[in-house]
Design a protein around this motif. Structure first.
Motif, short mmCIF file in Angstrom:
data_model
loop_
_atom_site.label_atom_id
_atom_site.label_comp_id
_atom_site.label_asym_id
_atom_site.label_seq_id
_atom_site.Cartn_x
_atom_site.Cartn_y
_atom_site.Cartn_z
N ARG A 1 -9.50 -2.29 3.84
CA ARG A 1 -10.31 -1.07 3.66
C ARG A 1 -9.62 -0.10 2.71
O ARG A 1 -10.28 0.52 1.86
CB ARG A 1 -10.59 -0.42 5.01
N THR A 2 -8.29 0.04 2.83
CA THR A 2 -7.55 0.93 1.94
C THR A 2 -7.69 0.48 0.49
O THR A 2 -7.96 1.29 -0.40
CB THR A 2 -6.05 0.96 2.33
N GLN B 1 -10.02 -1.43 -0.89
CA GLN B 1 -11.40 -1.28 -1.35
C GLN B 1 -11.77 0.19 -1.56
O GLN B 1 -12.56 0.51 -2.45
CB GLN B 1 -12.36 -1.95 -0.38
N SER B 2 -11.19 1.07 -0.77
CA SER B 2 -11.43 2.50 -0.94
C SER B 2 -10.80 3.01 -2.23
O SER B 2 -11.41 3.78 -2.98
CB SER B 2 -10.87 3.26 0.27
N ARG B 3 -9.58 2.58 -2.51
CA ARG B 3 -8.88 3.00 -3.73
C ARG B 3 -9.49 2.37 -4.98
O ARG B 3 -9.51 2.98 -6.05
CB ARG B 3 -7.40 2.58 -3.67
N TYR B 4 -9.94 1.13 -4.84
CA TYR B 4 -10.44 0.35 -5.99
C TYR B 4 -11.79 -0.26 -5.63
O TYR B 4 -11.88 -1.46 -5.30
CB TYR B 4 -9.43 -0.74 -6.37
N PRO B 5 -12.87 0.54 -5.66
CA PRO B 5 -14.18 0.05 -5.22
C PRO B 5 -14.65 -1.22 -5.93
O PRO B 5 -15.39 -2.02 -5.34
CB PRO B 5 -15.12 1.22 -5.54
N CYS C 1 0.84 -1.21 0.00
CA CYS C 1 0.00 0.00 0.00
C CYS C 1 0.87 1.26 0.00
O CYS C 1 0.49 2.29 -0.56
CB CYS C 1 -0.93 0.01 1.22
N LYS D 1 -14.29 -5.01 -4.19
CA LYS D 1 -15.10 -5.62 -3.13
C LYS D 1 -15.56 -7.00 -3.59
O LYS D 1 -15.97 -7.19 -4.72
CB LYS D 1 -16.29 -4.74 -2.78
#
Length: 141
Positions: free
Chosen positions: A88-89, A91-95, A37, A98
């Motif tokens: 979470r990081t 999934q936040s960067r690459y929705p 990350c 999920k």
């Protein structure tokens, strides 16, 4: 069927290279890569990680740290992060990710401890956690 696994940690020099090496050894028909990350880009695996893996017959000496990017996540069938925060990081960067991003310690209910700059004992603990988590993932796959 899972053909490509991406393993993610923070710096891509300790935990994810160790997990990548173990998974690649245990799943010879699967492509296993790793990224960070916040990778220490261009740096090799930590010498303690390299040594512990060599003791297990796994060579990660040629590993070079890379930053996580869109292509890594897009190409992976399964993404295993070392902590829930890293999940979470990602999934936040690459929705779109999920449903394919999981904590490697999900089945054990743990985050894998970061051994960076903490000595051999911390690396051994981290590697033992990774080995246990991978065993649980292999049973689930």
């Amino acid at each position: 069927m899972i053909k490509r696994i991406l393993v993610v940690c923070e710096g891509n020099i300790c935990r994810s290279p160790m997990a990548q090496g173990l998974l690649a050894k245990m799943l010879p028909g699967v492509s296993v890569t790793s990224a960070g990350c916040a990778a220490v880009v261009g740096r090799g695996a930590d010498p303690l990680a390299t040594q512990l893996m060599a003791e297990r017959g796994v060579d990660i000496a040629g590993h070079i740290a890379v930053n996580l990017n869109l292509e890594h996540v897009r190409m992976a069938d399964l993404v295993l992060a070392m902590t829930r925060a890293q999940c979470r990081t990602i999934q936040s960067r690459y929705p779109f990710s999920k449903g394919k991003v999981y904590c490697i310690g999900e089945h054990a209910g743990i985050d894998v401890v970061d051994p960076y700059r903490r000595g051999r004992g911390a690396f051994e603990t981290s590697l033992e956690q990774i080995e246990g988590c991978i065993t649980k993932w292999l049973a689930a796959l």
